[in-house]
Design a protein around this motif. Sequence first.
Motif, PDB file in Angstrom:
ATOM      1  N   THR A 264       0.801  -1.304   0.090  1.00 15.21           N
ATOM      2  CA  THR A 264       0.020   0.020  -0.199  1.00 15.21           C
ATOM      3  C   THR A 264       0.911   1.251  -0.166  1.00 15.21           C
ATOM      4  N   GLU A 265       0.202   2.289  -0.105  1.00 17.08           N
ATOM      5  CA  GLU A 265       0.803   3.665   0.032  1.00 17.08           C
ATOM      6  C   GLU A 265       1.958   3.829   1.168  1.00 17.08           C
ATOM      7  N   THR A 266       1.408   3.275   2.144  1.00 15.84           N
ATOM      8  CA  THR A 266       2.224   3.345   3.501  1.00 15.84           C
ATOM      9  C   THR A 266       3.193   2.113   3.751  1.00 15.84           C
ATOM     10  N   GLY A 267       3.408   1.740   2.944  1.00 14.00           N
ATOM     11  CA  GLY A 267       4.356   0.413   2.779  1.00 14.00           C
ATOM     12  C   GLY A 267       3.544  -0.865   3.584  1.00 14.00           C
ATOM     13  N   LYS A 268       2.362  -0.860   3.767  1.00 16.06           N
ATOM     14  CA  LYS A 268       1.810  -2.067   4.319  1.00 16.06           C
ATOM     15  C   LYS A 268       1.476  -3.252   3.549  1.00 16.06           C
TER      16      LYS A 268
ATOM     17  N   SER B 205      -7.038  -1.651   2.551  1.00 17.58           N
ATOM     18  CA  SER B 205      -5.837  -1.735   2.149  1.00 17.58           C
ATOM     19  C   SER B 205      -5.650  -1.949   0.861  1.00 17.58           C
TER      20      SER B 205
ATOM     21  N   ARG C 199       5.583   0.085  -3.584  1.00 16.57           N
ATOM     22  CA  ARG C 199       4.502   0.883  -2.997  1.00 16.57           C
ATOM     23  C   ARG C 199       3.667   1.370  -4.349  1.00 16.57           C
TER      24      ARG C 199
ATOM     25  N   ARG D 111       0.872   4.198  -5.441  1.00 14.20           N
ATOM     26  CA  ARG D 111       0.267   5.439  -5.211  1.00 14.20           C
ATOM     27  C   ARG D 111      -0.425   5.905  -6.335  1.00 14.20           C
TER      28      ARG D 111
END
Length: 948
Positions: free
Chosen positions: A546-550, A559, A590, A592
């Motif tokens: 995901t964008e937040t690295g998850k 997510s 990631r 985005r």
Amino acid sequence: MGLPKAYVAGDYEADIYALWEKSGVFIADPSSSKPHFSIAMPPPNETSTLHLGGALFITLQDILIRHARQVGYDALWLPGTDHAAIATNSVVERQLAEQGTNKHELGREAFVAKVKEFADRNRGTMLKQMRAMGASADWSRLRYTLDEALNRCVNEVFIKMYQDGLIYRGHRIVNWDPNLETTVSDDEVIYKEEESPLYTLQYGPFKISTARPETKFGDKYVVMHPGDKRYAQYKTGDTFECEWINGPVTATIIKDEAVDPAFGTGVMTITPWHDRTDFEIAERHGLEKEQIIDFDGKLLAIAGEFEAIKIDEARPKIVEKLRQKNLLVSIDKTYTHNIALNSRGKGVIEPQIKLQWFIDVNRPAVDWKGQKRSLKEVMRAVIEDGDIKIVPKRFEKIYYHWIDNLRDWCISRQIWWGHQIPVWYRQESVHSPQSAVHSKDSVYVGVRPPQEEGWQQDPDTLDTWFSSALWTWSTLVDPELTKDFSLSLDDLLAKSIDYQTYHPTDVLETAYEILFFWVARMILATTYVTGRVPFKTVYLHGLVRTETGKKMSKSDPDSIVDPVGVINEYGTDALRLALIAGTSPGTDQRVRKSKIVANRNFVNKLWNIARYIDDLRVRPLEGEENNIGRRSLRVVPLGHNRGSVMPKSVADHWILNKLSIAARAVSEDLDNFRFSEAYDALYHFVWDDFADWYVEVSKTTPNREVLAFVLKSTLKIAHPFAPFVTETIWQSFDPFDKTQPSINTKAALNSSNGQDRPEQGRMGDSAQDKNLFQGLALEKESLLASQLWPKFQKVDLAKVSQFKELQEIITQSRQIAANVGVTKPALFYKAAPLIDENKELVKSLGRLSQVKEAKAAKGLRLTGTKYAAWLDIDRETAQAYLGRLKTSQKAREAAIKLLQKRLSNKSYTQKAPKELVKQTKTQLVEEQQLLEAIKHEIAAFQTAVKNI
RNA sequence: GGGCGAUUAGCUCAGUUGGCUAGAGCACCUGAUUUACACUCAGGGUGUCGGGGGUUCAAGUCCCUCAUCGCCCACCA
């Protein structure tokens, strides 16, 4: 103007895909005289939907396959789906549970029918979405891991391994999932850290610790390290009596190195039935093993009053009893340990001893390069010997490590959806020589059931990965042949044309996550069965995060970025490009929104270059004679693969040179799996060179033939990356043919202002009644998808340099003007034939009011060119530019110093490659010339300022 | 406990077998522009390439070491 202003992907993609599929361009031809190239597609779960990871692997493999076709291979990309045994099985079991029933009540046959029905109902979404991604797979060869033909291969391999002693049945400790009621392999177990109380209990004279008091009923062995001095007085075999949970027991002392003296008291009791380490200790010492917990996760009779209670409920009660009996010494509540979970369904794993089927990985029974080796050894050898290359290389180490820790592979599963084990049993009465009669299980192993009565097939199915392990070749075995049971496995392979043509496959592209599950097991099974590797190169890609690295996960739906949603909003090409831009092999990325937008813009850039050229075909430019009608632009039939074009201007030479370099770079990068670099080369060629320079140049001095040629060539090299927009343009008009109108009138109407667009994301739906391109002939040859890669164009390099000189003049003019805040200054030049010949071009691109020959120096001298050229800016206005010149001077001086230092270093001139040294010398001369020009200019400035 | 990776511009990341003054996209700033594209164009980057040490003519790149983050494997009484 035939084409709409912006490329609206949804208007074309479904039609373009239909065009490809109908034409048969994706269908491989084993009889072709071309060299062959093949990739086996990793089969996704047939009942699931596409996620970004799937979108990524399709993009990467599709790029490789399309590129292979374009550079002249007969390319096969064989698609398929997986029956995903545990996943599918458990979905249906959950449905049954909701209906208040279960598979046992239903019975095997009805249950399997139900799963099949579920699979049939949900099959197809995945296939549709793979097409939406643009996958140029050979759907005529679509395979499914539960196909009859594949089942035949699975059974044949099982039997072969059984006969070679590589498959055996035995009581071993296995990972039992009481929820899904099946065993799972070691690789399917994941560990989660959990805080749970650690109980210290009094066991005779010893204190022992446990987190699982409920397993301790049967403990009767006390184990300690042989070197532990604290317990030197005890010997293996010593016994003692002690009070235990449900009364007195007789305990035996065992000394074993597996015990860590530093942990707790250094003493433990063992539960061999429910712990792997304990099991191994028991095996070493020949100890008894007793089952405490049944396969439902409930306690057995040995637990006495706790019988039939679930372990979670029983635990506190048992602890309470221990407390009352004064056997509880202490509780450590801060203890953390790893609990084992099934990676599918997350059920808690209970180790159990069970009669199961295993593959022996240590038995030297495989013929490999003239030697008998074990499966483990062969798996190691193929990488060590370079028979298989892993990209990126670091995964080779991880792979070796996995092999070194590999235990026998448990292949039987207690679920019903899958390949049932081809083994039958029959109870037989046996008369022994002593004439005592006893019964014995007879075993029959075969492709087909035994003819006689009374045989019962083993109820278990095989691990999904067992059938996946055969994927590269079982999919190439001719299904017709597999119906003939007189043929052996070797016969099947020998007679299958596809197998003979396309195996070993060239590349296996997949996520690093399944290196062990799948890649390693394909190597295991395929080397054993065929004596050859399954593929030559393994390319591993990373996770899409995901964008937040998850990590995207089903348990957190927010997510998840849905590729289908992205396709509908931005188009497939934008998604494909976003997934490969700025990535490197084996590394997570990631995703985005901004990245997708940026790549959508690139797609639109291609579209607008085409629009411009489309327009230019039929429109005279300002100042151009309206004689296009008479000019005989050669009409080249659509799809005709014209190999070259005649350059005239310096710009023509330059762009053809750039094109050749880009085409070669993209191709080489792809050959070496450098997807990101390949796209980077393409991107900058298209945007920086073609659009921002050559198209702009063409506005003053158009060469329609070169424009059209470069466009067509660009479409070819962009095609593997962005197949839809490139094919759409290709089909929309022939840039060489001014007589042919653009045909996208319908699309133009639909999307002229972004309204009233047809429903998007309808790929594969029958709702689309009319194909935009239905007027076109459907010959394969007319498709961009079947065009060959552009050839290298020979150009005049002197002319290329001349164009670079013009670029320098133009760029510097723009820079100075922007820097001093002047718009549209005039440019004067003296004795500069190159500028003279390209006046209009320099004027237009340089944003100049005029470009004129001057008799004497006037204004600001350009420093970056060898030609005498001045911008008509007075020196007072240009004061701001002086600072810039001085900065530039300093940079030049620093560079010169560095280069001189390098050249005065004897070890450099002696040891560095000659070419590099030569290059350094040239560079020094250039820098010195530039510095001189700058110095002159600064001096002139100072004189001018003095004179004011 | 063993292993692997990451650390580069404000953000997200490329950078191949060591070799030009370390790049891209996004964001940001200045300006342009009614017809290929505002999904545009031109111009604008002062980065201790995580810290330290080493090898080399030459290190973001190779070696050692430390730090932080992440992942894999094994053990876990």
